[in-house]
Scaffold this active site. Structure first.
Site, short mmCIF file in Angstrom:
data_model
loop_
_atom_site.label_atom_id
_atom_site.label_comp_id
_atom_site.label_asym_id
_atom_site.label_seq_id
_atom_site.Cartn_x
_atom_site.Cartn_y
_atom_site.Cartn_z
N GLY A 73 0.78 -1.38 -0.02
CA GLY A 73 0.06 0.03 -0.07
C GLY A 73 0.70 1.30 0.21
CG HIS A 140 -15.54 14.37 -16.34
ND1 HIS A 140 -14.57 15.47 -16.81
CD2 HIS A 140 -16.55 14.48 -15.66
CE1 HIS A 140 -15.44 16.56 -16.18
NE2 HIS A 140 -16.47 15.93 -15.53
#
Length: 213
Positions: A73, A140
């Site tokens: 991680g 987006h």
């Protein structure tokens, strides 16, 4: 395709990838799992996992048959382990779990990991070795720099830009067009309204700056 999958790391994220990679193997997007690497020895055997320990990261020499997932991680630790294995010829596939939603215009680089429920919308960009954990998503035109890690349920809205080596805690939300500098840390459940400078640590809703390097 390479012939065997290897997890680099034996911690909590490696245990998650042990299960999540199985769906990719079944779908034919990753080769069969052969084992894992960890400098602490066979740590997963102590927890009852039946996966071969292939040795330490420090000593492992990849072959042309090996596909290595960085099951780590921490961005700094990911970068360090990649450096050790890449110089010895390691190959690093992408892992895109079948339960993700990644549109065809998303740009997904080497070593990126998409966990179940994650998503990447139109014209997003994910640089090398980005980790997108469960139920996190990019709106987006959002982008994430190399080696950064998004924990679970992170929401990057449209045009958000995350720099390299950034750690983002679970449940963090970013307002549109926010920029986060290299090496920053965003605490869990933070709501980020303003851009964050490189190396800063922010936390809370709205996120407040706590310190810089």
């Amino acid at each position: 395709m390479t012939q065997r999958l290897i997890l680099a790391g034996g911690g909590g994220f490696a245990r998650e990838l042990y299960f999540w990679s199985a769906a990719c193997i079944e779908a034919g997007t990753l080769p069969p799992l052969a084992g894992y690497l960890d400098d602490g020895g066979d740590v997963l055997a102590k927890l009852g996992y039946e996966i071969p320990w292939l040795g330490s990261i420090a000593d492992f020499v990849p072959t042309t048959e090996d596909a290595i997932l960085l099951a780590i991680g921490s961005p700094a630790a990911k970068r360090a382990v990649h450096g050790k294995l890449a110089v010895r010829g390691g190959a690093f596939p992408r892992m895109i779990h079948p339960l993700t939603r990644v549109v065809r215009t998303a740009k997904v680089a080497e070593g990126v990991i998409f966990c179940p429920g994650s998503a990447a919308g139109p014209d997003t960009r994910l640089d090398r070795f980005v980790t997108i954990n469960t139920d996190s998503g990019l709106g987006h035109d959002a982008g994430v720099g190399e080696f950064s890690t998004l924990s679970s349920r992170v929401d990057l809205t449209g045009h958000v830009q995350i720099g390299p080596d950034v750690t983002i805690g679970s449940g963090a939300t970013f307002m549109p067009k926010v920029k986060v500098g290299a090496g920053a840390t965003i605490g869990a459940a933070s709501v980020v309204y303003r851009s964050v400078p490189a190396g800063a640590t922010v936390y809370a809703a709205p996120a407040k700056r706590l310190k810089s390097r």
